[in-house]
Design a protein around this motif. Sequence first.
Motif, PDB file in Angstrom:
ATOM      1  N   UNK A 119      47.628  27.511  39.623  1.00  0.00           N
ATOM      2  CA  UNK A 119      46.832  28.618  39.054  1.00  0.00           C
ATOM      3  C   UNK A 119      47.260  29.944  39.700  1.00  0.00           C
ATOM      4  N   UNK A 120      47.572  29.901  40.990  1.00  0.00           N
ATOM      5  CA  UNK A 120      48.013  31.130  41.684  1.00  0.00           C
ATOM      6  C   UNK A 120      49.365  31.601  41.151  1.00  0.00           C
ATOM      7  N   UNK A 121      50.244  30.652  40.835  1.00  0.00           N
ATOM      8  CA  UNK A 121      51.542  31.018  40.242  1.00  0.00           C
ATOM      9  C   UNK A 121      51.307  31.810  38.953  1.00  0.00           C
ATOM     10  N   UNK A 122      50.385  31.326  38.127  1.00  0.00           N
ATOM     11  CA  UNK A 122      50.076  32.025  36.867  1.00  0.00           C
ATOM     12  C   UNK A 122      49.472  33.400  37.138  1.00  0.00           C
ATOM     13  N   UNK A 123      48.539  33.465  38.088  1.00  0.00           N
ATOM     14  CA  UNK A 123      47.834  34.736  38.340  1.00  0.00           C
ATOM     15  C   UNK A 123      48.777  35.788  38.910  1.00  0.00           C
ATOM     16  N   UNK A 124      49.636  35.372  39.849  1.00  0.00           N
ATOM     17  CA  UNK A 124      50.588  36.342  40.433  1.00  0.00           C
ATOM     18  C   UNK A 124      51.562  36.786  39.348  1.00  0.00           C
ATOM     19  N   UNK A 125      52.032  35.827  38.550  1.00  0.00           N
ATOM     20  CA  UNK A 125      52.970  36.159  37.468  1.00  0.00           C
ATOM     21  C   UNK A 125      52.377  37.131  36.458  1.00  0.00           C
ATOM     22  N   UNK A 126      51.063  37.085  36.292  1.00  0.00           N
ATOM     23  CA  UNK A 126      50.410  37.946  35.289  1.00  0.00           C
ATOM     24  C   UNK A 126      49.965  39.291  35.879  1.00  0.00           C
ATOM     25  N   UNK A 127      50.022  39.444  37.197  1.00  0.00           N
ATOM     26  CA  UNK A 127      49.549  40.700  37.818  1.00  0.00           C
ATOM     27  C   UNK A 127      50.609  41.790  37.646  1.00  0.00           C
ATOM     28  N   UNK A 128      50.188  42.934  37.119  1.00  0.00           N
ATOM     29  CA  UNK A 128      51.140  44.001  36.789  1.00  0.00           C
ATOM     30  C   UNK A 128      51.818  44.575  38.028  1.00  0.00           C
ATOM     31  N   UNK A 129      51.134  44.490  39.184  1.00  0.00           N
ATOM     32  CA  UNK A 129      51.692  45.106  40.396  1.00  0.00           C
ATOM     33  C   UNK A 129      52.394  44.088  41.295  1.00  0.00           C
ATOM     34  N   UNK A 130      52.627  42.870  40.775  1.00  0.00           N
ATOM     35  CA  UNK A 130      53.273  41.831  41.601  1.00  0.00           C
ATOM     36  C   UNK A 130      54.425  41.179  40.859  1.00  0.00           C
ATOM     37  N   UNK A 131      55.386  40.704  41.670  1.00  0.00           N
ATOM     38  CA  UNK A 131      56.482  39.920  41.097  1.00  0.00           C
ATOM     39  C   UNK A 131      56.500  38.575  41.820  1.00  0.00           C
ATOM     40  N   UNK A 132      56.472  37.488  41.071  1.00  0.00           N
ATOM     41  CA  UNK A 132      56.559  36.151  41.671  1.00  0.00           C
ATOM     42  C   UNK A 132      58.027  35.874  41.973  1.00  0.00           C
ATOM     43  N   UNK A 133      58.383  35.837  43.262  1.00  0.00           N
ATOM     44  CA  UNK A 133      59.797  35.690  43.616  1.00  0.00           C
ATOM     45  C   UNK A 133      60.149  34.271  44.055  1.00  0.00           C
ATOM     46  N   UNK A 134      59.141  33.456  44.374  1.00  0.00           N
ATOM     47  CA  UNK A 134      59.421  32.058  44.742  1.00  0.00           C
ATOM     48  C   UNK A 134      58.164  31.224  44.534  1.00  0.00           C
ATOM     49  N   UNK A 135      58.372  29.986  44.120  1.00  0.00           N
ATOM     50  CA  UNK A 135      57.256  29.042  43.923  1.00  0.00           C
ATOM     51  C   UNK A 135      57.704  27.719  44.532  1.00  0.00           C
ATOM     52  N   UNK A 136      57.234  27.449  45.751  1.00  0.00           N
ATOM     53  CA  UNK A 136      57.759  26.308  46.511  1.00  0.00           C
ATOM     54  C   UNK A 136      56.791  25.132  46.524  1.00  0.00           C
ATOM     55  N   UNK A 137      57.346  23.943  46.391  1.00  0.00           N
ATOM     56  CA  UNK A 137      56.571  22.712  46.525  1.00  0.00           C
ATOM     57  C   UNK A 137      57.025  21.954  47.754  1.00  0.00           C
ATOM     58  N   UNK A 138      56.442  20.780  47.964  1.00  0.00           N
ATOM     59  CA  UNK A 138      56.814  19.963  49.123  1.00  0.00           C
ATOM     60  C   UNK A 138      58.318  19.669  49.094  1.00  0.00           C
ATOM     61  N   UNK A 139      58.974  19.833  50.230  1.00  0.00           N
ATOM     62  CA  UNK A 139      60.402  19.514  50.332  1.00  0.00           C
ATOM     63  C   UNK A 139      61.308  20.686  50.014  1.00  0.00           C
ATOM     64  N   UNK A 140      60.769  21.751  49.449  1.00  0.00           N
ATOM     65  CA  UNK A 140      61.605  22.933  49.170  1.00  0.00           C
ATOM     66  C   UNK A 140      61.889  23.694  50.470  1.00  0.00           C
ATOM     67  N   UNK A 141      63.047  24.359  50.534  1.00  0.00           N
ATOM     68  CA  UNK A 141      63.471  25.063  51.752  1.00  0.00           C
ATOM     69  C   UNK A 141      62.658  26.344  51.966  1.00  0.00           C
ATOM     70  N   UNK A 142      62.122  26.492  53.185  1.00  0.00           N
ATOM     71  CA  UNK A 142      61.374  27.716  53.483  1.00  0.00           C
ATOM     72  C   UNK A 142      62.288  28.946  53.504  1.00  0.00           C
ATOM     73  N   UNK A 143      63.576  28.730  53.760  1.00  0.00           N
ATOM     74  CA  UNK A 143      64.532  29.852  53.784  1.00  0.00           C
ATOM     75  C   UNK A 143      64.518  30.607  52.455  1.00  0.00           C
ATOM     76  N   UNK A 144      64.112  29.926  51.390  1.00  0.00           N
ATOM     77  CA  UNK A 144      64.018  30.585  50.075  1.00  0.00           C
ATOM     78  C   UNK A 144      63.123  31.822  50.143  1.00  0.00           C
ATOM     79  N   UNK A 145      62.118  31.757  51.033  1.00  0.00           N
ATOM     80  CA  UNK A 145      61.213  32.912  51.157  1.00  0.00           C
ATOM     81  C   UNK A 145      61.989  34.141  51.608  1.00  0.00           C
ATOM     82  N   UNK A 146      62.881  33.944  52.568  1.00  0.00           N
ATOM     83  CA  UNK A 146      63.673  35.061  53.093  1.00  0.00           C
ATOM     84  C   UNK A 146      64.690  35.493  52.035  1.00  0.00           C
TER      85      UNK A 146
END
Length: 250
Positions: free
Chosen positions: A18-45
């Motif tokens: 639900x947060x992925x949808x809300x951030x994606x729909x917020x005009x002042x935000x850009x969703x740059x990563x959506x990580x699940x279990x096992x995904x690399x945290x380095x993606x954040x950087x």
Amino acid sequence: MSKLRVAVLGAKGRIGSEAVRAVGAAADMELVAALGRGDRLETLVESGAQVAVELTTPASVVGNLDFCVRHGIHAVVGTTGWTDERLAHLRTTLEASPETGVLIAPNFSIGAVLTMTFAAKAARWFESVEVVELHHPNKADAPSGTATRTAQLIAAARAEAGCAPQPDATVTALEGARGADVDGVPVHAVRLRGLLAHQEVLLGGEGETLTLRHDSLHHSSFMPGILLGVRRVVDTPGLTFGLENYLDLG
Ligand SMILES: NC(=O)C1=CN([C@@H]2O[C@H](COP(=O)(O)OP(=O)(O)OC[C@H]3O[C@@H](n4cnc5c(N)ncnc54)[C@H](OP(=O)(O)O)[C@@H]3O)[C@@H](O)[C@H]2O)C=CC1
Ligand SMILES: O=C(O)C1=N[C@H](C(=O)O)C[C@H](O)C1
């Protein structure tokens, strides 16, 4: 104005999706990563995330936050499981990154935050107070983070006002019958198919009772609080515990 670059951790979970949808729909935000279990945290950087919204599990949250804080990524945290030891560890981690902000919110719904605030205000005026939280049966932890925080706030308010311990003549009880003891406040946890997230604070005095009840009927109830947290955390260094600190409740 440039958009806030936001990542979601726990992106496939009930609240994370639900947060992925809300951030994606917020005009002042850009969703740059959506990580699940096992995904690399380095993606954040690599994605240039400024804020990570952490909605995983008590077992994952501390490691995820260590990574975020070390890399100067602000965090908005809904995951439960916060103990004094965990908070002390986080404060120490933040000392090495004093510009970074972390908001931990036991509950992002405005109604739930208000219920906690009202309960703390009312607690000194009643002899007895008990908390009942009711959730969906897939919830991993009990009692809920919200109920634990509510009971702590109630206990602190009663201690400050010099209230006597609650009356309770129970001599024999089946284990668990009187709930969990959180700082002297009994907390009862119900798990029931059909429910999402609900809480009642029962207050009793001579010849009267007061019941405060809040119901989250959909995960959308948590989204305005998460988005507010993302907007405010970037200008609020250090650890903030509780969304009420961003709500100017007076
Ligand atoms: N503060 C608030 O207002 C709210 C807080 N919550 C809290 O949020 C947390 C999540 O709740 P809910 O969405 O219902 O739980 P879910 O189990 O539905 O979601 C958690 C998700 O996190 C994933 N996950 C686990 N470890 C990691 C990791 N290291 N990195 C990335 N993803 C990971 C899980 O993957 P997998 O399934 O593979 O394990 C799962 O998809 C709980 O602590 C809950 O109490 C929930 C609602 C509101
Ligand atoms: O797991 C949930 O669903 C929820 N968790 C949080 C909690 O433990 O308080 C917030 C809300 O109650 C929903």
